[in-house]
Motif scaffolding. Structure first.
Motif, mmCIF file in Angstrom:
data_model
loop_
_atom_site.group_PDB
_atom_site.id
_atom_site.type_symbol
_atom_site.label_atom_id
_atom_site.label_comp_id
_atom_site.label_asym_id
_atom_site.label_seq_id
_atom_site.Cartn_x
_atom_site.Cartn_y
_atom_site.Cartn_z
ATOM 1 N N LYS A 180 40.267 -15.696 15.252
ATOM 2 C CA LYS A 180 39.063 -15.393 15.360
ATOM 3 C C LYS A 180 38.750 -13.977 14.508
ATOM 4 C CE LYS A 180 37.192 -16.773 19.798
ATOM 5 N NZ LYS A 180 37.080 -16.540 21.324
ATOM 6 N N LYS A 181 39.807 -13.209 14.585
ATOM 7 C CA LYS A 181 39.453 -11.717 13.895
ATOM 8 C C LYS A 181 40.498 -11.640 12.617
ATOM 9 C CE LYS A 181 36.858 -10.243 17.422
ATOM 10 N NZ LYS A 181 35.451 -10.170 17.363
ATOM 11 N N LEU A 182 41.906 -11.601 12.659
ATOM 12 C CA LEU A 182 42.581 -11.045 11.702
ATOM 13 C C LEU A 182 42.535 -11.821 10.364
ATOM 14 C CD1 LEU A 182 45.900 -10.630 13.812
ATOM 15 C CD2 LEU A 182 43.954 -8.767 13.060
ATOM 16 N N PHE A 183 42.355 -13.177 10.601
ATOM 17 C CA PHE A 183 42.312 -14.131 8.993
ATOM 18 C C PHE A 183 40.914 -13.869 8.501
ATOM 19 C CE2 PHE A 183 46.437 -16.032 9.815
ATOM 20 C CZ PHE A 183 47.067 -15.966 8.649
ATOM 21 N N PRO A 184 39.719 -13.978 9.464
ATOM 22 C CA PRO A 184 38.554 -13.648 8.674
ATOM 23 C C PRO A 184 38.770 -12.209 8.029
ATOM 24 C CG PRO A 184 38.289 -14.742 10.998
ATOM 25 C CD PRO A 184 39.692 -14.217 10.647
ATOM 26 N N ALA A 185 39.337 -11.234 8.457
ATOM 27 C CA ALA A 185 39.274 -9.820 8.066
ATOM 28 C C ALA A 185 39.970 -9.876 6.762
ATOM 29 C CB ALA A 185 39.745 -8.794 9.122
ATOM 30 N N ILE A 186 41.234 -10.596 6.951
ATOM 31 C CA ILE A 186 41.859 -10.429 5.523
ATOM 32 C C ILE A 186 41.347 -11.039 4.672
ATOM 33 C CG2 ILE A 186 44.416 -10.942 4.779
ATOM 34 C CD1 ILE A 186 45.228 -10.917 7.921
ATOM 35 N N TRP A 187 40.765 -12.292 4.741
ATOM 36 C CA TRP A 187 40.217 -12.866 3.608
ATOM 37 C C TRP A 187 38.975 -11.967 3.227
ATOM 38 C CZ3 TRP A 187 39.748 -15.800 -0.024
ATOM 39 C CH2 TRP A 187 38.740 -16.700 -0.441
ATOM 40 N N HIS A 188 38.410 -11.613 4.107
ATOM 41 C CA HIS A 188 36.968 -10.748 3.603
ATOM 42 C C HIS A 188 37.801 -9.602 2.593
ATOM 43 C CE1 HIS A 188 33.720 -7.604 3.563
ATOM 44 N NE2 HIS A 188 33.061 -8.752 3.415
ATOM 45 N N GLY A 189 38.602 -8.959 2.930
ATOM 46 C CA GLY A 189 39.224 -7.768 2.287
ATOM 47 C C GLY A 189 40.020 -8.478 0.807
ATOM 48 N N HIS A 190 40.306 -9.537 0.907
ATOM 49 C CA HIS A 190 40.839 -10.223 -0.352
ATOM 50 C C HIS A 190 39.746 -10.250 -1.291
ATOM 51 C CE1 HIS A 190 43.368 -12.890 -2.829
ATOM 52 N NE2 HIS A 190 42.474 -13.733 -2.974
ATOM 53 N N GLN A 191 38.644 -10.915 -0.752
ATOM 54 C CA GLN A 191 37.359 -11.310 -1.781
ATOM 55 C C GLN A 191 36.910 -9.984 -2.333
ATOM 56 O OE1 GLN A 191 34.841 -14.593 -0.085
ATOM 57 N NE2 GLN A 191 35.883 -13.595 1.572
ATOM 58 N N THR A 192 37.082 -8.693 -1.580
ATOM 59 C CA THR A 192 36.544 -7.616 -1.968
ATOM 60 C C THR A 192 37.534 -6.596 -2.601
ATOM 61 O OG1 THR A 192 37.035 -6.680 0.196
ATOM 62 C CG2 THR A 192 34.871 -7.227 -0.509
ATOM 63 N N GLY A 193 38.880 -7.424 -3.036
ATOM 64 C CA GLY A 193 39.875 -6.646 -3.783
ATOM 65 C C GLY A 193 40.498 -5.563 -3.001
ATOM 66 N N ARG A 194 40.420 -5.618 -1.578
ATOM 67 C CA ARG A 194 40.989 -4.349 -1.071
ATOM 68 C C ARG A 194 42.595 -4.801 -0.413
ATOM 69 N NH1 ARG A 194 35.550 -2.605 0.753
ATOM 70 N NH2 ARG A 194 35.327 -4.467 1.858
ATOM 71 N N PHE A 195 42.459 -6.313 -0.016
ATOM 72 C CA PHE A 195 43.870 -6.997 0.196
ATOM 73 C C PHE A 195 44.544 -7.910 -0.696
ATOM 74 C CE2 PHE A 195 44.604 -6.397 4.942
ATOM 75 C CZ PHE A 195 43.269 -5.596 5.466
ATOM 76 N N GLU A 196 43.929 -7.742 -2.001
ATOM 77 C CA GLU A 196 44.693 -8.501 -3.048
ATOM 78 C C GLU A 196 45.947 -8.495 -3.031
ATOM 79 O OE1 GLU A 196 42.519 -10.298 -7.024
ATOM 80 O OE2 GLU A 196 42.803 -8.227 -6.472
ATOM 81 N N LYS A 197 46.342 -7.276 -2.986
ATOM 82 C CA LYS A 197 48.100 -7.094 -3.188
ATOM 83 C C LYS A 197 48.588 -7.104 -2.142
ATOM 84 C CE LYS A 197 46.919 -6.845 -7.977
ATOM 85 N NZ LYS A 197 46.389 -5.859 -8.410
#
Ligand code: BG6
Length: 448
Positions: A26-43
Motif C-alpha cells: 500500500k505505501k512503501l513500494f508506491p513511494a519508492i517507485w514514485h521516487g525512482h521516477q523522479t530520480g530521487r531513489f534511482e541509486k
C-alpha cells in the motif's frame, strides 16, 4: 516525469524487513517507485526480507502489483526492478548475516522494520551486528509498543543497538498539508491572531476509510483504532494544531510533547467506540476490538481553555479522507450568521477551504460561501509522497519529521488513559459503509 539526479543518493540501501506485508503493497513500494521516477531513489538499492519462498521474478511481480506501473515493459520499470533484491529469511529465528553479502557494495543502510513492534528488539540486535561501510539507521513503524510500558521497554532495547539512529516513523508527519500546518498558522497573520480559545469553538480531526481490516486481521485485532490511529497520527495532528510557534526542530519536538502532556485525563463519557458489522466475520472470531473511535479531548493550557478537540477514526465507513476542521465562534454582531470554518484536507486531496458569510441578494438571505485552494489538484509530479519524503529524510539523516521519544511517551500516557476510559463503554456495531455510530458521536459533541 522530470529527472532530478542531483537529489540522488549514491549506493545506499533500503532494507525492508517484513517486506511481503500490506505496508509494502500500500505505501512503501508506491513511494519508492514514485521516487525512482523522479530520480530521487534511482541509486538506492532496495532489499526486501521476507519469509515467503519467492524467486526474484515473484518479488518483481509483487512490486508490479504494488506499484501498478503504467507500462511494465518500459525501460524505467525494468531499471527499477533491476535495483530490487529479495532475501528469503525467517528473520526472527534465523541469522541475518547473509545480508552482509547483499549489502557489501552499499555505503549507508536504512533498515525499515515493517513488522509488529514485538520484533523490534531482536531485529535491532541482529541488524546492528551486520558490518556496513557507512551509516546504519533503524526506521520503525508505528505503533511503537502497545502501551506506555512496552513503549518504554522498546525505546531502551532499540537504543542499545542503534543509539540515536532510531527513526520512529509516523507517515502523517510526511503528508504535504501536515508539513504546511505551521506555515498556514504562523505565516498568515489573519490566522495567527485568531488561533486560540477566544475565537475557536472546536477543533475536529477526522480520518475515515472505506476499507476494513483486509489482510491485517491479527495485527488489527490486537491493536484497535485507538492504538492504530489515535495514539500516533491523530494525536500528532492535535499537537501540531495546538502547540506554539517555532522554527526550530528540537523545540518542535519539545513543544509537541509538552502540549500532549497537557491533555486532561479523559473519562468514559469522552469516548465512543464502535465495530463495523462484518468485523467478526473478517477476523474469523468474536472480538471486542474497536474499528471506530471518536473522542473528545481538552488541554490544560490557558490559550485552549474549554476548547474541545474531537478526534475520530474508523474503518469500513462511507468515505476516504483525513482532515482537520477548525470551527470558529459565531459572531456576536449577527446571531443569525453561521460560524466560519477552516477545513484543512490532508487526503485524498491537499486542500484548504475557508467558509465565510455573505448576503445572497437573489434569495435575500445570509449564506455561507467558500474560498478554497487545492494544492494537490495541480500537476506536481516532483512532490514526494509521505513515505517517500520520510525515507529520503532518513537517508539524509534528517529526523525533523520523525516522532521523538518524548512525543511518543507523552501520547502513550494519554492513550493509556483513553483505553482505560473506554473499557467500560459499549461497543456500538455500525453498518458497513455508514458514518459509524453517528447518534453516539453527536451526543459527544452536544454534551461538550
Ligand atoms: C496506518 C494504519 O498507520 O494508517 C492503517 O495502521 C490506516 O490502519 C492508515 O489505514 C491510514 O493512512 P492514510 O495515509 O491512508 O490515511
Amino acid at each position: 516525469m522530470k529527472e532530478a539526479p542531483n537529489n540522488s543518493i549514491q549506493k545506499n540501501a533500503l532494507v525492508i524487513i517484513g517486506v511481503t506485508g500490506d505496508l509494502s503493497t500500500k505505501k512503501l513500494f508506491p513511494a519508492i517507485w514514485h521516487g525512482h521516477q523522479t530520480g530521487r531513489f534511482e541509486k538506492v538499492k532496495v532489499v526486501g526480507v521476507g519469509r515467503r519462498d519467492w524467486s526474484p521474478e515473484d518479488f518483481n511481480k509483487f512490486a508490479e502489483n504494488s506499484c501498478q506501473p503504467q507500462d511494465p515493459t518500459s525501460s524505467t520499470w525494468k531499471k527499477f526492478c533491476s535495483g530490487l533484491t529479495y532475501v528469503k529469511s525467517d528473520f526472527i529465528n534465523e541469522d541475518l548475516s547473509p545480508l552482509s553479502k547483499v549489502l557489501q557494495d552499499c555505503k549507508g543502510i536504512i533498515y525499515f522494520l515493517a513488522t509488529p513492534p514485538e520484533a523490534f528488539p531482536i531485529l535491532a540486535e541482529k541488524l546492528s551486528k551486520i558490518k556496513v561501510k557507512g551509516f546504519k539507521r533503524l526506521v520503525v513503524e508505528k505503533p511503537f509498543g502497545k502501551d506506555l510500558h512496552t513503549a518504554e521497554k522498546l525505546n531502551t532495547q532499540t537504543k542499545i543497538y542503534f543509539k540515536d539512529q532510531v527513526y520512529r516513523i509516523d507517515h502523517y508527519l510526511g503528508k504535504g498539508m501536515v508539513r504546511n500546518l505551521q506555515t498556514l498558522r504562523y505565516s498568515n497573520e489573519v490566522f495567527r491572531n485568531i488561533w486560540n480559545k477566544d475565537n475557536i469553538e472546536s477543533v475536529n480531526i477526522i480520518q475515515s476509510e472505506k476499507t476494513g481490516v483486509e489482510t491485517r486481521t491479527e495485527y488489527y485485532d490486537q491493536t484497535g483504532a485507538i492504538r492504530d490511529m489515535i495514539q500516533s497520527h491523530l494525536l500528532q495532528l492535535l499537537a501540531l494544531v495546538a502547540m506554539n510557534e517555532t522554527s526550530n526542530t528540537k523545540n518542535s519536538f519539545l513543544l509537541k510533547s509538552q502540549t500532549l502532556l497537557k491533555l486532561k485525563k479523559p473519562d468514559s463519557s469522552d469516548v465512543v467506540i464502535g465495530q463495523y458489522a462484518s468485523y467478526e466475520k473478517d477476523v474469523g472470531h468474536s472480538s471486542t476490538t474497536e474499528s471506530f473511535a471518536s473522542i473528545r479531548a481538552f488541554l490544560n493550557i490557558p490559550e485552549w481553555k474549554d476548547v474541545p478537540f474531537y478526534l475520530q477514526t474508523g474503518k469500513k465507513l462511507d468515505e476516504n479522507f483525513a482532515k482537520i476542521v477548525i470551527k470558529f465562534k459565531k459572531t456576536k454582531f449577527n446571531p443569525l450568521a453561521p460560524a466560519n470554518s477552516l477545513e484543512i484536507m490532508l487526503s485524498p486531496e491537499e486542500r484548504v477551504k475557508f467558509t465565510f458569510n455573505l448576503h445572497d441578494h437573489d434569495l435575500n438571505t445570509l449564506k455561507p460561501f467558500s474560498m478554497e485552494y487545492c494544492m494537490s489538484c495541480e500537476f506536481r509530479p516532483n512532490t514526494p509522497t509521505a513515505y517517500e519524503k520520510l525515507i529520503l529524510d532518513a537517508l539524509n539523516g534528517d529526523k525533523s519529521l520523525y516522532a521523538s521519544w518524548a512525543e511518543i511517551r507523552a501520547s502513550w500516557k494519554y492513550a493509556d488513559k483513553l483505553l482505560e476510559a473506554s473499557k467500560a463503554n459499549k461497543l456500538f456495531i455500525y453498518q458497513n459503509g455508514s458514518k459509524g455510530p453517528l447518534e453516539q458521536v453527536e451526543k459527544l459533541h452536544i454534551e461538550a
